[in-house]
Design an enzyme around this catalytic site. Structure first.
Site, PDB file in Angstrom:
ATOM      1  N   GLN A  35      37.372 125.076 -71.746  1.00 21.71           N
ATOM      2  CA  GLN A  35      38.158 126.155 -72.355  1.00 21.71           C
ATOM      3  C   GLN A  35      39.210 125.587 -73.308  1.00 21.71           C
ATOM      4  O   GLN A  35      39.454 126.125 -74.391  1.00 21.71           O
ATOM      5  CB  GLN A  35      38.835 126.985 -71.256  1.00 21.71           C
ATOM      6  CG  GLN A  35      39.699 128.105 -71.786  1.00 21.71           C
ATOM      7  CD  GLN A  35      38.900 129.220 -72.453  1.00 21.71           C
ATOM      8  OE1 GLN A  35      37.939 129.726 -71.867  1.00 21.71           O
ATOM      9  NE2 GLN A  35      39.270 129.604 -73.657  1.00 21.71           N
ATOM     10  N   CYS A  93      42.385 132.785 -72.110  1.00 17.26           N
ATOM     11  CA  CYS A  93      41.005 132.324 -71.900  1.00 17.26           C
ATOM     12  C   CYS A  93      40.066 133.463 -71.552  1.00 17.26           C
ATOM     13  O   CYS A  93      38.855 133.346 -71.734  1.00 17.26           O
ATOM     14  CB  CYS A  93      40.984 131.246 -70.811  1.00 17.26           C
ATOM     15  SG  CYS A  93      41.491 131.827 -69.183  1.00 17.26           S
TER      16      CYS A  93
HETATM   17  N1  NVA Z   1      42.431 130.721 -64.027  1.00 22.18           N
HETATM   18  C1  NVA Z   1      41.233 131.532 -64.112  1.00 22.18           C
HETATM   19  C2  NVA Z   1      40.442 131.181 -65.325  1.00 22.18           C
HETATM   20  C3  NVA Z   1      39.190 132.001 -65.522  1.00 22.18           C
HETATM   21  C4  NVA Z   1      38.398 131.589 -66.701  1.00 22.18           C
HETATM   22  C5  NVA Z   1      40.414 131.325 -62.844  1.00 22.18           C
HETATM   23  O1  NVA Z   1      40.300 130.183 -62.400  1.00 22.18           O
HETATM   24  O2  NVA Z   1      39.915 132.295 -62.297  1.00 22.18           O
HETATM   25  N1   CP Z   2      37.203 131.809 -69.936  1.00 22.30           N
HETATM   26  C1   CP Z   2      36.147 131.659 -69.111  1.00 22.30           C
HETATM   27  O1   CP Z   2      35.840 130.569 -68.621  1.00 22.30           O
HETATM   28  O2   CP Z   2      35.471 132.798 -68.922  1.00 22.30           O
HETATM   29  P1   CP Z   2      34.309 133.037 -67.854  1.00 22.30           P
HETATM   30  O3   CP Z   2      34.937 133.011 -66.491  1.00 22.30           O
HETATM   31  O4   CP Z   2      33.755 134.394 -68.215  1.00 22.30           O
HETATM   32  O5   CP Z   2      33.291 131.963 -67.994  1.00 22.30           O
END
Ligand code: NVA
Ligand code: CP
Length: 300
Positions: free
Chosen positions: A131, A259
């Site tokens: 990301q 993200c």
């Molecule tokens: N911090 C979030 C990012 C998702 C892309 C997670 O780990 O769920």
């Molecule tokens: N930002 C990101 O990693 O999105 P997903 O969880 O949809 O892959």
């Protein structure tokens, strides 16, 4: 035979490697770079949900002339407890690279130790390096390639994204201001290392973090795997949202990144995420170009 390379953390790449990777992601996006991975296969292990990571790796692989295979806990032996050791060794006999999204970072490290093909971290509880490559590309598109001249403000949880921003500041030397509530700081070792190499400040005051920043970024308050802490976290992060008045304290040319997935009205107002400073969809698109650059670097 050359030693295989993995991408488990931003810090696995040197500053020059990172710069080249970002150049390549931009050339792939503009269509100048037409490199291919014809006939190669990527195995994608998802032990957590995903939209962007799964689709961008799969589409990226298909655009490069290769193929990607999706494996999840519910339809592979991994979910029934087959060891990381055996899975890594078996998959290495079939495929040319393995992308894995899971909970414990140690599991990805163990995978990389046992696999004889490159392993890519598609997100762990600790880090989300793919990301950050896309985020750095989005920054470069807006402000040029000199990342070191910029200031990034991170507002909210000291989570996998915050930790990866720390690694990027450590490698590229930009200023990073993190505003996190007490008890939700980033990983202390990664913070300390970044603070030795770059201008990195941790504060409890979101206004202090955004003063004059070029990039304002945040993430959900409860990450995947933290669903049970949600109520408690909503309370702790209440005053850490990104709203219009906070964006007004950043540089006038500042951009907003997230993200995704996002919760409008929680960590960020709809006005900011859907507003003129938001670059979230360029950022999401850049996952595709960044992923292709990473796969070419490791698997070509
Ligand atoms: N911090 C979030 C990012 C998702 C892309 C997670 O780990 O769920
Ligand atoms: N930002 C990101 O990693 O999105 P997903 O969880 O949809 O892959």
């Amino acid at each position: 035979m050359a030693k295989k390379r993995d991408f488990l953390a931003i810090s696995d790449f040197s500053r020059d490697d990172l710069k080249q990777l970002l150049e390549r992601a931009c050339s792939l996006k503009s269509g100048v770079d037409r490199a291919q991975l014809t006939g190669k296969t990527l195995a994608m292990i998802f032990r957590k949900s995903s939209t962007r990571t799964r689709v961008s790796f799969q589409v990226g692989m298909s655009q490069l002339g290769g193929h990607a295979i999706f494996l999840s806990d519910s339809d592979s032996q991994i979910g029934r407890g087959e060891s990381v050791h055996d899975t890594a060794k078996v998959l290495s006999r079939y495929v040319d690279g393995i992308m894995i999204r899971t909970f414990a970072h140690a599991e990805v490290e163990e995978f990389a130790r046992h696999a004889s093909v490159p392993v890519i971290n598609g997100l762990t509880d600790l880090l989300h390096p793919c990301q950050i490559i896309a985020d750095l590309q989005t920054m470069a598109e807006e402000f040029g390639r000199e990342h070191a001249a910029r200031t990034v403000a991170w507002i909210g949880d000291g989570n996998n994204m915050a930790n990866s921003w720390l690694n990027a500041a450590y490698r590229l030397g930009f200023s990073l201001r993190l505003a996190c509530p007490e008890g939700y700081d980033p990983e202390p070792e990664l913070l300390a290392r970044a603070q030795r190499e770059a201008d990195v400040v941790l504060t409890r005051d979101r206004s202090e973090a955004v003063q004059g920043a070029d990039v304002v970024t945040t993430d959900v308050w409860a990450s995947m795997g933290q669903e049970e802490e949600e109520a408690e976290r909503m309370e702790a992060f209440e005053t850490f949202l990104v709203d219009e008045s906070l964006m007004g304290q950043a540089a006038p040319s500042a951009i907003f990144l997230h993200c995704l997935p996002a919760h409008r009205g929680e960590e960020v107002t709809a006005g900011v995420i859907d507003g003129p400073q938001s670059r979230i969809f360029d950022e999401a698109e850049n996952r595709l170009h960044a992923q292709k650059a990473i796969m070419l670097e490791l698997m070509a």
